[in-house]
Design a protein around this motif. Structure first.
Motif, mmCIF file in Angstrom:
data_model
loop_
_atom_site.group_PDB
_atom_site.id
_atom_site.type_symbol
_atom_site.label_atom_id
_atom_site.label_comp_id
_atom_site.label_asym_id
_atom_site.label_seq_id
_atom_site.Cartn_x
_atom_site.Cartn_y
_atom_site.Cartn_z
ATOM 1 N N UNK A 1 40.902 26.091 38.265
ATOM 2 C CA UNK A 1 40.340 25.054 38.931
ATOM 3 C C UNK A 1 39.838 25.568 40.476
ATOM 4 N N UNK A 2 40.712 26.147 41.100
ATOM 5 C CA UNK A 2 40.327 26.930 42.242
ATOM 6 C C UNK A 2 39.108 27.592 42.219
ATOM 7 N N UNK A 3 39.347 28.635 41.057
ATOM 8 C CA UNK A 3 38.043 29.536 41.084
ATOM 9 C C UNK A 3 36.890 28.862 40.683
ATOM 10 N N UNK A 4 36.831 27.519 39.950
ATOM 11 C CA UNK A 4 35.813 26.786 39.927
ATOM 12 C C UNK A 4 35.269 26.248 41.189
ATOM 13 N N UNK A 5 35.951 25.792 42.033
ATOM 14 C CA UNK A 5 35.712 25.225 43.335
ATOM 15 C C UNK A 5 34.885 26.286 44.143
ATOM 16 N N UNK B 1 22.582 38.156 46.618
ATOM 17 C CA UNK B 1 23.619 37.866 47.846
ATOM 18 C C UNK B 1 24.616 39.010 47.659
ATOM 19 N N UNK B 2 25.346 39.050 49.022
ATOM 20 C CA UNK B 2 26.554 39.976 48.951
ATOM 21 C C UNK B 2 27.765 39.103 49.814
ATOM 22 N N UNK B 3 28.932 39.243 49.306
ATOM 23 C CA UNK B 3 29.995 38.642 49.582
ATOM 24 C C UNK B 3 31.300 39.347 49.874
ATOM 25 N N UNK B 4 31.952 38.996 50.916
ATOM 26 C CA UNK B 4 33.232 39.645 51.252
ATOM 27 C C UNK B 4 34.068 39.301 50.247
ATOM 28 N N UNK B 5 34.482 40.157 49.375
ATOM 29 C CA UNK B 5 35.305 39.925 48.183
ATOM 30 C C UNK B 5 36.621 39.839 48.397
ATOM 31 N N UNK B 6 36.981 40.665 49.293
ATOM 32 C CA UNK B 6 38.720 40.501 49.673
ATOM 33 C C UNK B 6 38.754 41.079 51.079
ATOM 34 N N UNK B 7 39.813 40.746 51.677
ATOM 35 C CA UNK B 7 41.158 39.877 50.987
ATOM 36 C C UNK B 7 41.075 38.488 51.776
ATOM 37 N N UNK B 8 40.111 38.179 52.641
ATOM 38 C CA UNK B 8 40.233 36.976 53.535
ATOM 39 C C UNK B 8 40.311 35.747 52.309
ATOM 40 N N UNK B 9 39.336 35.726 51.422
ATOM 41 C CA UNK B 9 39.389 34.671 50.423
ATOM 42 C C UNK B 9 40.693 34.595 49.543
ATOM 43 N N UNK B 10 41.138 35.545 49.335
ATOM 44 C CA UNK B 10 42.388 35.704 48.576
ATOM 45 C C UNK B 10 43.561 35.122 49.400
ATOM 46 N N UNK B 11 43.757 35.518 50.535
ATOM 47 C CA UNK B 11 44.897 35.281 51.519
ATOM 48 C C UNK B 11 44.629 33.645 51.803
ATOM 49 N N UNK C 1 34.574 39.869 28.097
ATOM 50 C CA UNK C 1 35.501 40.436 28.805
ATOM 51 C C UNK C 1 36.840 39.353 28.774
ATOM 52 N N UNK C 2 37.891 40.081 29.648
ATOM 53 C CA UNK C 2 39.064 39.344 30.015
ATOM 54 C C UNK C 2 38.701 38.954 31.374
ATOM 55 N N UNK C 3 39.189 37.614 31.736
ATOM 56 C CA UNK C 3 39.153 36.964 33.066
ATOM 57 C C UNK C 3 40.568 36.918 33.615
ATOM 58 N N UNK C 4 41.118 37.954 34.407
ATOM 59 C CA UNK C 4 42.340 37.760 34.721
ATOM 60 C C UNK C 4 42.354 38.024 36.389
ATOM 61 N N UNK C 5 43.551 38.784 36.769
ATOM 62 C CA UNK C 5 43.885 39.065 38.218
ATOM 63 C C UNK C 5 43.401 40.350 38.788
ATOM 64 N N UNK C 6 42.942 40.439 40.064
ATOM 65 C CA UNK C 6 42.878 41.827 40.653
ATOM 66 C C UNK C 6 44.200 42.397 40.635
ATOM 67 N N UNK C 7 44.198 43.700 40.177
ATOM 68 C CA UNK C 7 45.164 44.265 39.837
ATOM 69 C C UNK C 7 45.878 45.128 41.250
ATOM 70 N N UNK C 8 45.019 45.652 41.840
ATOM 71 C CA UNK C 8 45.521 46.535 43.105
ATOM 72 C C UNK C 8 45.989 45.682 44.045
ATOM 73 N N UNK C 9 44.968 44.555 44.396
ATOM 74 C CA UNK C 9 45.521 43.534 45.430
ATOM 75 C C UNK C 9 46.557 42.671 45.087
ATOM 76 N N UNK D 1 45.000 36.005 43.121
ATOM 77 C CA UNK D 1 43.740 36.944 42.793
ATOM 78 C C UNK D 1 43.389 36.600 41.478
ATOM 79 N N UNK D 2 43.168 35.447 40.833
ATOM 80 C CA UNK D 2 42.633 35.121 39.820
ATOM 81 C C UNK D 2 41.086 35.167 39.817
ATOM 82 N N UNK D 3 40.349 35.765 38.883
ATOM 83 C CA UNK D 3 38.819 35.536 38.771
ATOM 84 C C UNK D 3 38.392 36.928 38.530
#
Length: 281
Positions: free
Chosen positions: A38-42, A59-69, A145-153, A162-164
Motif C-alpha cells: 500500500x505504501x509503495x502504491x501511494x 524523469x530522475x528521482x532521488x532514489x535513496x535514502x531520504x525516501x526510505x527513511x 521479476x521479483x519485487x522485493x527489498x533493497x538488499x544493501x540499504x 525498502x520494499x519496491x
C-alpha cells in the motif's frame, strides 16, 4: 511528494488499482506485508500524477535514502513501471542519464534502463557486469521479476523500509549502450555510443544484473574514465546505434564517440583552461 502520498486515502480507487498492478507486475515474496505494498502504491500513484500534471517525458528521482527513511519504501518499481510505458526514470537524480534513456527509447521503441559499469567478469577482457538495485523495466529484463527489498540499504536501515526493488537477470540478446553528459568548460554536451550483447553467463549477485559483452571493452573504459563520464550508462535491448548516431551528428552536432566505428579511443575536444587570476589563493 511524500506529503502528497501521505494524504492519499486508503480507499482511493486509483490507489487500489495501482496496488493490483504492482502485485501483477512481478513475484512478491510471502513475507512482504500488505501495508508495504500500500505504501509503495501511494508513492507510485503520486509520482504518476505529478508526471502527467507536468507533462514530463522522462524523469530522475532521488532514489535513496531520504525516501526510505522518511516514507518507508523504495522507488525502483515506480521507475520500472514508468520505463515499461516508455517514460524512463533514472536513479540518483541523474538528469543526463534520464536524457540518455529517453534517446534510446525514441530510437528503439523499447524500454531502456540505467545501469552502472560495475564489475569485471572473471578474466574476460571484453565482458563486465552492469547492475542497479532494481529499476529495470520488465521487458528490459525479459522475464517476470521479483519485487522485493533493497538488499544493501535494507541491511543498514531495515528491510521493512525498502520494499519496491525489481530483481532479475537480464536475458541474453543484443543491446545498445549510450551516455550523454555535460561538458561545462566547453559549454556543450558530449556523448558516447556503442553496441554489444547481454549473455546468459550466471552471476551470483542481488538486484538487477546484466552480464555484458562489448568488443574492445577496455578501450571503451579508458575513453569513459579519461573523458570524465559518470559510471551510469543507459542501455536498451536490440541494436539501435545507427539511429542515435544519425540524430546526434546530423541534427544536434554534439561531440560523439561511436565505439563501434572509431579505431581507437580519443579525447573529447576541450578548450584550454582559463588562466588563474593573479593573487587568487
Amino acid at each position: 511528494m511524500m506529503g502528497a502520498a501521505n494524504r492519499l486515502s486508503d480507499s482511493d480507487p486509483d490507489l487500489l488499482a495501482k496496488m493490483e498492478r504492482i502485485k501483477a507486475y512481478g513475484r512478491i515474496p510471502a513475507h512482504i506485508q500488505p501495508a508495504q505494498i500500500l505504501r509503495q502504491a501511494k508513492w507510485s500513484l503520486t509520482v504518476d500524477r505529478w508526471i502527467v500534471e507536468n507533462g514530463c517525458d522522462a524523469s530522475a528521482i532521488q532514489c535513496w535514502r531520504s525516501l526510505q527513511d522518511n516514507f518507508g519504501c523504495a522507488t525502483c518499481v515506480t521507475m520500472s513501471m514508468m520505463g515499461e510505458e516508455l517514460m524512463p526514470s533514472a536513479c540518483e537524480v541523474d538528469i543526463m542519464g534520464a536524457l540518455s534513456m529517453y534517446a534510446l527509447a525514441l530510437a528503439s521503441g523499447a524500454p531502456p534502463a540505467i545501469l552502472d559499469w560495475n564489475n569485471n567478469f572473471a578474466r574476460e577482457p571484453d565482458m563486465c557486469v552492469c547492475t542497479h538495485c532494481g529499476n529495470f523495466p520488465k521487458k528490459f529484463i525479459g522475464d517476470t521479476p521479483e519485487i522485493g527489498e533493497l538488499d544493501v540499504l535494507g541491511e543498514t536501515i531495515g528491510r521493512e523500509k525498502c520494499f519496491g526493488a525489481v530483481k532479475g537477470k537480464v536475458k541474453a540478446g543484443p543491446m545498445t549502450y549510450f551516455r550523454v553528459s555535460s561538458d561545462d568548460r566547453a559549454g556543450t554536451l558530449k556523448a558516447y555510443l556503442g553496441q554489444g550483447e547481454f549473455t546468459d553467463d550466471p552471476y551470483g549477485m542481488d538486484g538487477g544484473i546484466a552480464v555484458c559483452r562489448v568488443p574492445r571493452l577496455r578501450n571503451l573504459m579508458r575513453f569513459v574514465t579519461q573523458n570524465g563520464f559518470e559510471h551510469h550508462v543507459a542501455m536498451v535491448r536490440g541494436h539501435h546505434a545507427e539511429v542515435v548516431n544519425e540524430a546526434l551528428t546530423r541534427y544536434l552536432g554534439w561531440p560523439l564517440y561511436d565505439h563501434d566505428t572509431a579505431p581507437e579511443p580519443m579525447l573529447v575536444p576541450r578548450p584550454p583552461a582559463p588562466p588563474l587570476l593573479k593573487g587568487l589563493r
